[in-house]
Design a protein around this motif. Sequence first.
Motif, mmCIF file in Angstrom:
data_model
loop_
_atom_site.group_PDB
_atom_site.id
_atom_site.type_symbol
_atom_site.label_atom_id
_atom_site.label_comp_id
_atom_site.label_asym_id
_atom_site.label_seq_id
_atom_site.Cartn_x
_atom_site.Cartn_y
_atom_site.Cartn_z
ATOM 1 N N PRO A 3 19.073 12.622 -3.429
ATOM 2 C CA PRO A 3 17.994 12.567 -4.153
ATOM 3 C C PRO A 3 16.931 13.136 -3.667
ATOM 4 C CG PRO A 3 18.705 10.432 -3.316
ATOM 5 C CD PRO A 3 19.632 11.429 -3.010
ATOM 6 N N GLN A 4 15.885 13.275 -4.319
ATOM 7 C CA GLN A 4 14.668 13.982 -3.727
ATOM 8 C C GLN A 4 14.216 13.201 -2.483
ATOM 9 O OE1 GLN A 4 13.101 16.805 -4.888
ATOM 10 N NE2 GLN A 4 11.454 16.849 -3.636
ATOM 11 N N ARG A 5 14.065 14.070 -1.148
ATOM 12 C CA ARG A 5 13.938 13.467 0.003
ATOM 13 C C ARG A 5 12.237 13.482 0.210
ATOM 14 N NH1 ARG A 5 18.160 10.518 1.899
ATOM 15 N NH2 ARG A 5 20.278 11.681 1.325
ATOM 16 N N PHE A 6 11.448 14.380 -0.291
ATOM 17 C CA PHE A 6 10.124 14.844 -0.085
ATOM 18 C C PHE A 6 9.623 14.372 -1.353
ATOM 19 C CE2 PHE A 6 12.398 16.653 3.598
ATOM 20 C CZ PHE A 6 11.636 16.222 4.494
ATOM 21 N N ALA A 7 8.422 13.731 -1.419
ATOM 22 C CA ALA A 7 7.535 13.836 -2.548
ATOM 23 C C ALA A 7 6.682 15.044 -2.454
ATOM 24 C CB ALA A 7 6.672 12.816 -2.472
ATOM 25 N N THR A 41 4.902 16.590 5.838
ATOM 26 C CA THR A 41 5.782 15.728 4.685
ATOM 27 C C THR A 41 4.701 14.760 4.205
ATOM 28 O OG1 THR A 41 6.617 14.309 6.281
ATOM 29 C CG2 THR A 41 7.860 16.139 5.640
ATOM 30 N N ALA A 42 4.783 14.561 2.585
ATOM 31 C CA ALA A 42 3.747 13.729 2.249
ATOM 32 C C ALA A 42 4.616 12.328 2.326
ATOM 33 C CB ALA A 42 3.608 14.017 0.658
ATOM 34 N N SER A 43 5.947 12.327 2.321
ATOM 35 C CA SER A 43 6.790 11.211 2.427
ATOM 36 C C SER A 43 8.220 11.608 2.710
ATOM 37 C CB SER A 43 6.807 10.317 0.981
ATOM 38 O OG SER A 43 7.490 11.261 0.042
ATOM 39 N N GLU A 44 9.008 10.625 3.182
ATOM 40 C CA GLU A 44 10.257 10.960 3.617
ATOM 41 C C GLU A 44 11.118 9.715 3.500
ATOM 42 O OE1 GLU A 44 10.466 12.433 7.875
ATOM 43 O OE2 GLU A 44 8.385 13.121 7.772
ATOM 44 N N GLN A 45 12.475 10.253 3.175
ATOM 45 C CA GLN A 45 13.478 9.114 2.982
ATOM 46 C C GLN A 45 14.788 9.190 3.709
ATOM 47 O OE1 GLN A 45 14.536 8.485 -1.181
ATOM 48 N NE2 GLN A 45 16.000 7.307 -0.622
ATOM 49 N N ASP A 46 15.125 8.458 4.643
ATOM 50 C CA ASP A 46 16.325 8.755 5.509
ATOM 51 C C ASP A 46 16.455 9.796 6.190
ATOM 52 O OD1 ASP A 46 17.356 6.193 4.311
ATOM 53 O OD2 ASP A 46 18.135 7.293 2.857
ATOM 54 N N SER A 47 15.285 10.412 6.822
ATOM 55 C CA SER A 47 15.090 11.351 7.621
ATOM 56 C C SER A 47 15.261 11.203 9.162
ATOM 57 C CB SER A 47 13.725 12.340 7.371
ATOM 58 O OG SER A 47 12.618 11.682 7.582
ATOM 59 N N PHE A 48 16.179 11.720 9.729
ATOM 60 C CA PHE A 48 16.262 11.501 11.064
ATOM 61 C C PHE A 48 15.569 12.771 12.134
ATOM 62 C CE2 PHE A 48 19.022 12.663 14.941
ATOM 63 C CZ PHE A 48 18.703 11.432 15.548
ATOM 64 N N ALA A 49 15.893 14.024 11.793
ATOM 65 C CA ALA A 49 15.169 15.001 12.694
ATOM 66 C C ALA A 49 15.303 16.426 12.033
ATOM 67 C CB ALA A 49 16.126 14.844 13.902
ATOM 68 N N PHE A 50 14.677 17.309 12.675
ATOM 69 C CA PHE A 50 14.403 18.703 12.201
ATOM 70 C C PHE A 50 15.101 19.557 13.037
ATOM 71 C CE2 PHE A 50 10.984 16.407 10.104
ATOM 72 C CZ PHE A 50 11.193 16.583 8.714
ATOM 73 N N GLU A 51 15.864 20.685 12.791
ATOM 74 C CA GLU A 51 16.373 21.831 13.619
ATOM 75 C C GLU A 51 15.685 22.939 13.017
ATOM 76 O OE1 GLU A 51 20.277 20.454 16.011
ATOM 77 O OE2 GLU A 51 20.432 21.252 14.017
ATOM 78 N N VAL A 52 15.241 23.984 14.068
ATOM 79 C CA VAL A 52 14.600 25.283 13.585
ATOM 80 C C VAL A 52 15.559 26.242 13.928
ATOM 81 C CG1 VAL A 52 12.878 26.865 13.960
ATOM 82 C CG2 VAL A 52 11.998 24.198 13.734
ATOM 83 N N PHE A 53 15.814 27.180 13.072
ATOM 84 C CA PHE A 53 16.705 28.482 13.235
ATOM 85 C C PHE A 53 15.585 29.605 12.896
ATOM 86 C CE2 PHE A 53 18.959 24.839 11.857
ATOM 87 C CZ PHE A 53 20.324 24.936 12.436
ATOM 88 N N ARG A 54 16.285 30.867 13.688
ATOM 89 C CA ARG A 54 15.462 31.884 13.611
ATOM 90 C C ARG A 54 16.483 33.199 13.472
ATOM 91 N NH1 ARG A 54 12.662 33.291 19.022
ATOM 92 N NH2 ARG A 54 14.938 33.914 19.461
ATOM 93 N N SER A 55 15.947 34.264 12.737
ATOM 94 C CA SER A 55 16.924 35.255 12.549
ATOM 95 C C SER A 55 16.104 36.554 12.429
ATOM 96 C CB SER A 55 17.263 35.219 11.130
ATOM 97 O OG SER A 55 17.961 36.798 10.718
ATOM 98 N N ASP A 56 16.424 37.655 12.703
ATOM 99 C CA ASP A 56 15.811 39.062 13.013
ATOM 100 C C ASP A 56 15.667 39.735 11.473
ATOM 101 O OD1 ASP A 56 15.328 38.696 15.840
ATOM 102 O OD2 ASP A 56 17.435 39.656 16.016
#
Length: 125
Positions: A3-7, A41-56
């Motif tokens: 379901p929608q995780r972020f407002a 984020t204005a709100s979060e639901q059941d969020s644990f962590a973020f990972e960042v990815f990069r491409s050329d």
Amino acid sequence: MHPQRFAMLLLSLLPVSGVALAADCKPADGKPLLNRLHWTTASEQDSFAFEVFRSDSEAGEAARITATPILAAGTTDETHRYEYRDTAIDPQRSYWYSVDLIHTDGSRERIISAWKAEPLCGSKG
């Protein structure tokens, strides 16, 4: 599908600002050039962590660049700000960033895709 995780998710990608660059593309203050990603984020639901990815490239294979996940707020209706500083860049190249949210159940969701950072100085031909 979750379901929608972020407002609301507010995004921006900022290179170091207010730093005069010398002709050889080095900042006058001696600090390393970097791309600074930040999101709110204005709100979060059941969020644990973020990972960042990069491409050329926009369609290129993205590699994870966060050594460890950026811890998230869990479940909250409060605003939270997150940031990642990418110092391993060539300031003459464009990069595309993506951010994945890891939920508390271990599932993943790409919340930001192909977020472009322009070169900080003259681009390579």
